[in-house]
Write an enzyme that holds these catalytic residues in place. Structure first.
Site, PDB file in Angstrom:
ATOM      1  N   GLU A 198       0.816  -1.230   0.000  1.00 27.10           N
ATOM      2  CA  GLU A 198       0.000   0.000   0.000  1.00 27.10           C
ATOM      3  C   GLU A 198       0.842   1.269   0.000  1.00 27.10           C
ATOM      4  OE1 GLU A 198      -2.890  -0.494   3.172  1.00 27.10           O
ATOM      5  OE2 GLU A 198      -4.144  -1.737   1.872  1.00 27.10           O
ATOM      6  N   GLU A 388      -5.578  -8.304  -1.324  1.00 23.56           N
ATOM      7  CA  GLU A 388      -6.237  -8.203  -0.018  1.00 23.56           C
ATOM      8  C   GLU A 388      -7.696  -7.878  -0.273  1.00 23.56           C
ATOM      9  OE1 GLU A 388      -4.673  -5.581   3.044  1.00 23.56           O
ATOM     10  OE2 GLU A 388      -2.619  -6.051   2.472  1.00 23.56           O
TER      11      GLU A 388
HETATM   12  P1  P53 Z   1      -7.416  -3.702   9.465  1.00 25.06           P
HETATM   13  C1  P53 Z   1      -7.063   0.801   6.093  1.00 25.06           C
HETATM   14  C2  P53 Z   1      -7.780   0.793   4.907  1.00 25.06           C
HETATM   15  C3  P53 Z   1      -7.438  -0.065   3.891  1.00 25.06           C
HETATM   16  C4  P53 Z   1      -6.360  -0.908   4.058  1.00 25.06           C
HETATM   17  O1  P53 Z   1      -7.014  -3.512   7.916  1.00 25.06           O
HETATM   18  C5  P53 Z   1      -5.634  -0.905   5.243  1.00 25.06           C
HETATM   19  C6  P53 Z   1      -5.992  -0.069   6.283  1.00 25.06           C
HETATM   20  C7  P53 Z   1      -5.229  -0.051   7.566  1.00 25.06           C
HETATM   21  O2  P53 Z   1      -6.082  -0.102   8.660  1.00 25.06           O
HETATM   22  O3  P53 Z   1      -4.531  -1.677   5.412  1.00 25.06           O
HETATM   23  C8  P53 Z   1      -4.468  -2.995   4.934  1.00 25.06           C
HETATM   24  O4  P53 Z   1      -6.446  -4.712   9.994  1.00 25.06           O
HETATM   25  C9  P53 Z   1      -3.119  -3.529   5.354  1.00 25.06           C
HETATM   26  C10 P53 Z   1      -3.181  -4.682   6.316  1.00 25.06           C
HETATM   27  C11 P53 Z   1      -4.399  -4.546   7.212  1.00 25.06           C
HETATM   28  C12 P53 Z   1      -5.621  -4.658   6.331  1.00 25.06           C
HETATM   29  O5  P53 Z   1      -5.627  -3.636   5.359  1.00 25.06           O
HETATM   30  O6  P53 Z   1      -7.261  -2.353  10.063  1.00 25.06           O
HETATM   31  O7  P53 Z   1      -2.303  -3.856   4.259  1.00 25.06           O
HETATM   32  O8  P53 Z   1      -1.972  -4.741   7.022  1.00 25.06           O
HETATM   33  O9  P53 Z   1      -4.441  -5.440   8.268  1.00 25.06           O
HETATM   34  C13 P53 Z   1      -6.936  -4.616   7.074  1.00 25.06           C
HETATM   35  O10 P53 Z   1      -8.801  -4.206   9.469  1.00 25.06           O
END
Ligand code: P53
Length: 488
Positions: A198, A388
């Protein structure tokens, strides 16, 4: 038409959120090891100041300690990332579970400080190399292709403290050496690489949920991203040189922006968010050059950047082979005043009345995934991969089972739209859902779970770390076996 037979189905993780073993095997620390949560779930770093006081500081990309202070672990605090979900000790059991689901690909990250405890040593820590070799070998034995992120929010702490992290140009060389070491050491085991997770976040999140970000904050974001762009390009060049089979991707946080009204000013605002949040980074990484609107963006915040002609030549020579991105939600933006701001841990667009929101305030918008895929594919024409996607939710165990129909519904809806995008000509090569085994969330919470596999680790630090197959585990197994045809 359906998905190609070679479609890479799988799941994704990151080192600091799942490994644990934070000080085992010669690993050096990173900032997230010192992260604890207060009662309002704010992420805090713990340190001792020069007078010996125990202190707390919010975790942010730019956080630097006061003079004479050092990061420290306090007995009465819980540090979720230090233990993660014990992938470091349990990877064989975990990979067996992934194999059982029929995974074709597994996205994971290497902890830079496991290979280079300070980040800038000449020789890598052999124990760290041996650990990842074992993991990759285990994956290969299970017929699972590793997809490896080199940096997932875990710069070695030493580089942050001594060099000021990614504000320092020297990080490019240190990263290149680390990346090169990986390409040489893991040759033949790994062919898919993502230098930075990201990469657009630093900038996009300032607009999405920064509270009145200053010009200085924008300058720092643009500079950090520039150094990372150069580091990514150097990694692409080195990866291709090391092994002609290597494929390198960009990794973009994929948030499609929508105008909240049909006021042309809102259309232009959403257009500007696309430019700044998504296309600025994507253009540099995929086309090898800054977009025409870059200069306007820098002017907007009076930014003077350290960019050399050699940097631009490197960026040109090191564009990526594949476009990978994360997708969780869309964001609606408006120039009109609105009290209806979306809460959650990181989104401050306005509430979209046509969408439902998760417990964490994230919009459920499968069409947004298709929109993002089609729009971005038309722009770059590179093979794409969703690396993701998923639903963070609270799960409960009943009689040793987890009935997570809400997760199945979320994933099904998104996979259906992903297939539509493929019907429409998008060259999509794979899909890895986020947190396929429960892991610590980016916000530090354990109860925000994404996995097909439940991990007995609770918010208060209790639990045995034992693994349970959720209902979604059996569902995803069918999805993979039928190459996305059987979604019931
Ligand atoms: P969590 C925010 C919005 C989109 C992606 O996020 C993001 C985030 C960070 O909060 O990060 C990615 O665990 C990231 C992962 C993360 C995952 O999204 O806050 O690459 O490390 O865990 C999900 O629900």
């Amino acid at each position: 038409m359906g998905l190609p037979a070679t479609f890479l189905w799988g799941g994704a993780t990151s080192a600091h959120q799942c490994e644990g073993g934070w000080n085992a095997g010669g690993r050096g620390p990173c900032k997230r090891d010192y992260m604890t949560l207060d009662e309002n779930k704010n992420r805090l770093l713990t340190y001792i100041d020069d007078a010996g006081n125990h202190c707390f500081m919010p975790l942010g990309s730019g956080s630097q300690l006061p003079e004479g202070a050092h990061y420290a672990v306090f007995d009465d605090c819980l540090y979720p990332d230090q233990e993660g979900v014990q992938f470091y000790n349990r990877y064989k059991e975990d990979i067996a579970l992934l194999k059982e689901m029929g995974f074709k690909v597994f996205r994971m990250s290497i902890a830079w400080s496991r290979l280079f405890p300070h980040g800038n040593e000449a020789e890598p820590n052999r124990e760290g190399i041996a650990f990842y070799k074992d993991v990759f070998t285990e994956l290969r034995k299970a017929n699972i292709e590793p997809l490896v992120t080199l940096w997932h929010d875990d710069t070695p702490l030493y580089l942050d403290e001594v060099y000021g992290g990614w504000q320092n140009r020297k990080l490019i060389d240190f990263f290149e050496h680390y990346a090169n070491t990986c390409f040489e050491e893991f040759k033949g085991l790994v062919n898919y690489w993502l230098p930075f997770n990201e990469i657009n976040n630093v900038l996009m999140f300032l607009d999405m949920f920064g509270q009145n970000p200053t010009d200085e904050m924008f300058r720092a974001a643009y500079q950090e991203m520039h150094y990372k762009f150069v580091a990514s390009a150097r990694a692409v060049i080195a990866a291709h040189h090391a092994d002609a089979n290597n494929q390198v991707g960009c990794m973009i946080c994929g948030v499609p922006f929508y105008p909240a009204t049909c006021d042309p000013k809102d259309i232009m605002l959403s257009h500007a968010m696309w430019e700044k949040g998504i296309l600025y980074s994507s253009d540099v990484l995929c086309k090898g050059e800054y977009p025409t609107f870059a200069k306007r963006l820098w002017r907007e915040h009076g930014v003077q950047l350290d960019i050399t002609p050699e940097d631009l030549a490197t960026i040109k020579a090191g564009s990526v082979d594949i476009y990978t991105f994360s997708y969780y939600m869309s964001s609606a933006v408006t120039t009109h005043s609105s009290n209806d701001i979306v809460g959650g841990n990181c989104t401050t667009g306005v509430r979209n009345p046509y969408l439902d929101y998760s417990e964490w305030g994230w919009a459920h918008d499968p069409l947004g995934l298709r929109y993002f895929l089609e729009k971005v594919y038309a722009q770059y024409k590179l093979p794409m991969m969703i690396v993701e996607n998923g639903l963070g939710a609270v799960d409960t165990v009943e009689d040793g089972r987890v009935h997570d129909s809400y997760r199945i519904n979320y994933l099904r809806d998104h996979i259906l739209e992903m297939k539509q995008a493929v019907e429409n000509g998008v060259n999509l090569i794979g899909y890895t859902s986020w947190g396929c085994i429960d892991l610590v969330s980016a916000g530090g919470e354990m109860k925000k779970r994404y996995g097909f596999v439940y991990v007995d680790r609770q918010e208060d630090g209790s639990g045995t770390f034992s693994r349970i197959r959720k209902d979604s585990f059996y569902w995803y197994k069918k999805v993979i076996a039928s190459n996305g045809e059987d979604l019931r």
